[in-house]
Design an enzyme around this catalytic site. Sequence first.
Site, PDB file in Angstrom:
ATOM      1  N   SER A  30       0.932  -1.178  -0.096  1.00 35.09           N
ATOM      2  CA  SER A  30      -0.201   0.208   0.092  1.00 35.09           C
ATOM      3  C   SER A  30       0.923   1.187   0.348  1.00 35.09           C
ATOM      4  O   SER A  30       1.629   1.128   0.361  1.00 35.09           O
ATOM      5  CB  SER A  30      -0.435   0.094   0.879  1.00 35.09           C
ATOM      6  OG  SER A  30      -1.470  -0.604   1.346  1.00 35.09           O
ATOM      7  N   GLY A  31       0.363   2.254  -0.416  1.00 39.13           N
ATOM      8  CA  GLY A  31       0.960   3.338  -0.867  1.00 39.13           C
ATOM      9  C   GLY A  31       1.231   3.816  -2.109  1.00 39.13           C
ATOM     10  O   GLY A  31       0.609   3.396  -2.690  1.00 39.13           O
ATOM     11  N   THR A  33       4.065   4.318  -3.316  1.00 40.57           N
ATOM     12  CA  THR A  33       5.214   4.034  -3.755  1.00 40.57           C
ATOM     13  C   THR A  33       4.787   2.865  -4.920  1.00 40.57           C
ATOM     14  O   THR A  33       5.192   2.675  -6.191  1.00 40.57           O
ATOM     15  CB  THR A  33       6.276   3.811  -3.554  1.00 40.57           C
ATOM     16  OG1 THR A  33       6.782   5.162  -2.151  1.00 40.57           O
ATOM     17  CG2 THR A  33       7.909   3.505  -4.113  1.00 40.57           C
ATOM     18  N   GLY A 108       2.825   1.406   8.182  1.00 35.69           N
ATOM     19  CA  GLY A 108       2.340   1.371   8.721  1.00 35.69           C
ATOM     20  C   GLY A 108       1.531   2.826   8.699  1.00 35.69           C
ATOM     21  O   GLY A 108       0.343   3.388   8.837  1.00 35.69           O
ATOM     22  N   GLU A 116      -0.817  -6.046   5.263  1.00 37.26           N
ATOM     23  CA  GLU A 116       0.740  -6.142   4.932  1.00 37.26           C
ATOM     24  C   GLU A 116       1.931  -7.142   5.266  1.00 37.26           C
ATOM     25  O   GLU A 116       2.748  -7.592   4.151  1.00 37.26           O
ATOM     26  CB  GLU A 116       1.314  -4.311   4.981  1.00 37.26           C
ATOM     27  CG  GLU A 116       1.261  -3.648   3.760  1.00 37.26           C
ATOM     28  CD  GLU A 116       1.460  -2.462   4.247  1.00 37.26           C
ATOM     29  OE1 GLU A 116       2.149  -1.250   4.978  1.00 37.26           O
ATOM     30  OE2 GLU A 116       0.903  -1.078   2.815  1.00 37.26           O
TER      31      GLU A 116
HETATM   32  O1  DER Z   1       1.867   2.186   4.911  1.00 37.62           O
HETATM   33  C1  DER Z   1       3.019   1.508   4.246  1.00 37.62           C
HETATM   34  O2  DER Z   1       3.163   0.965   5.558  1.00 37.62           O
HETATM   35  C2  DER Z   1       3.477   1.975   3.084  1.00 37.62           C
HETATM   36  O3  DER Z   1       3.883   0.955   2.841  1.00 37.62           O
HETATM   37  C3  DER Z   1       3.589   3.367   3.115  1.00 37.62           C
HETATM   38  O4  DER Z   1       3.700   3.899   4.456  1.00 37.62           O
HETATM   39  C4  DER Z   1       4.852   3.966   2.670  1.00 37.62           C
HETATM   40  O5  DER Z   1       3.392   5.035   1.903  1.00 37.62           O
HETATM   41  P1  DER Z   1       4.217   5.520   0.527  1.00 37.62           P
HETATM   42  O6  DER Z   1       5.199   4.702  -0.146  1.00 37.62           O
HETATM   43  O7  DER Z   1       3.460   6.308   0.133  1.00 37.62           O
HETATM   44  O8  DER Z   1       5.770   6.097   0.887  1.00 37.62           O
END
Ligand code: DER
Length: 259
Positions: A30-31, A33, A108, A116
Site C-alpha cells: 500500500s501507499g 510508491t 503503517g 501488509e
Molecule cells: O503503510 C505503509 O507501510 C506503506 O507502505 C506506506 O507507508 C509507504 O507509503 P509511501 O510509499 O507513500 O511513502
Amino acid sequence: DPIEEAKKRAAYKAVADHFNSNMRFVGIGSGSTIVYGVEAIKAHLEAHPASEAGHMIWFVPTGWNSRKVIEQAGLVPIAFDSLPADATLDVAFDGADEVDAEMNCIKGGGACLFQEKLVACRSKKFVCIADYRKNQPRLLTKWPSIPIEVAPIAHATVLRELKQLGSVNPKLREHSLAKTGPIQTDQSFYIIDAPFKQLLTKKDVQEGKDGSGKDGVWSVDALALRIKEISGVLEVGLFYGMNGDEAQAAGQQGGQKPV
Ligand code: DER
C-alpha cells in the site's frame, strides 16, 4: 519532482530485479510508491509475456486501496483468504515509512500494516521499495512513531501499556480532514502511533548497547515482540529479521530478508 523520480526509479529497479512473468502469486503493498511498482510490473508483462499460453498471475492486495491499484492497472487480484491453502507467494512488493541499516522497516503510515505483514510473511521474498528519504541508520530517526493496529475496545488499555514501555504521548490516529474521530483500518480496527526514544539495530546490541527498554531505548525485535504481547494488539508496524531463520526465531513465518 525529484522525489517522485526517486520513487519511480526504485520501483522499476525492484521489479526488474525481483519480478518475472512466470510467477503465480505476487503481493502488492500500500501507499504511493507501490503505484510505480504496479506500473513497472504492467510494463514488464507487456514486454515479457508469460512463456506458456494461458499462464495466470494473481496479485494479492494488502487492503482496499491496494486492490484498487491492481484493478486500475488491469491486473487480476485475489483476496488473501481466497489463496489456495498450500500457496506461497513468489514475492511481495511494498513500501515503507523508514528503513534502517539492517533493512528493518517501520510500516503503517497508510494504516494497512496488518495485511501488509500477513502478505509479507506468506511470501518467499519481501521487496521493500523505498526512496532515499526513508533510509536512516536507525528506526525512529525521522519517522517519529510506531504504528500499531488495535481492537477498538482495547485502545485505552494499549495506550496505558505503551506508556509503561516508555512511549511518550502515544495516541490514536485521528482523521486529518473534516470527519472527526479515530480512523478505522480495513479490519475496522484503530491505529495507535507510539513514539519511542530510539530503536537499536542488532549491531548496536552486539556492540554492547542495551536494547531492553531502559529509559525507553529498545532494540527493534525486543520492542516488536513486547508490543505484540499486549492483549488488544492485532499487529505492530515493525518489519524485522525477515530472512528465514531469524523470522522463524521471531515467531514469524519464514519470509526472506527485505531487499
Ligand atoms: O503503510 C505503509 O507501510 C506503506 O507502505 C506506506 O507507508 C509507504 O507509503 P509511501 O510509499 O507513500 O511513502
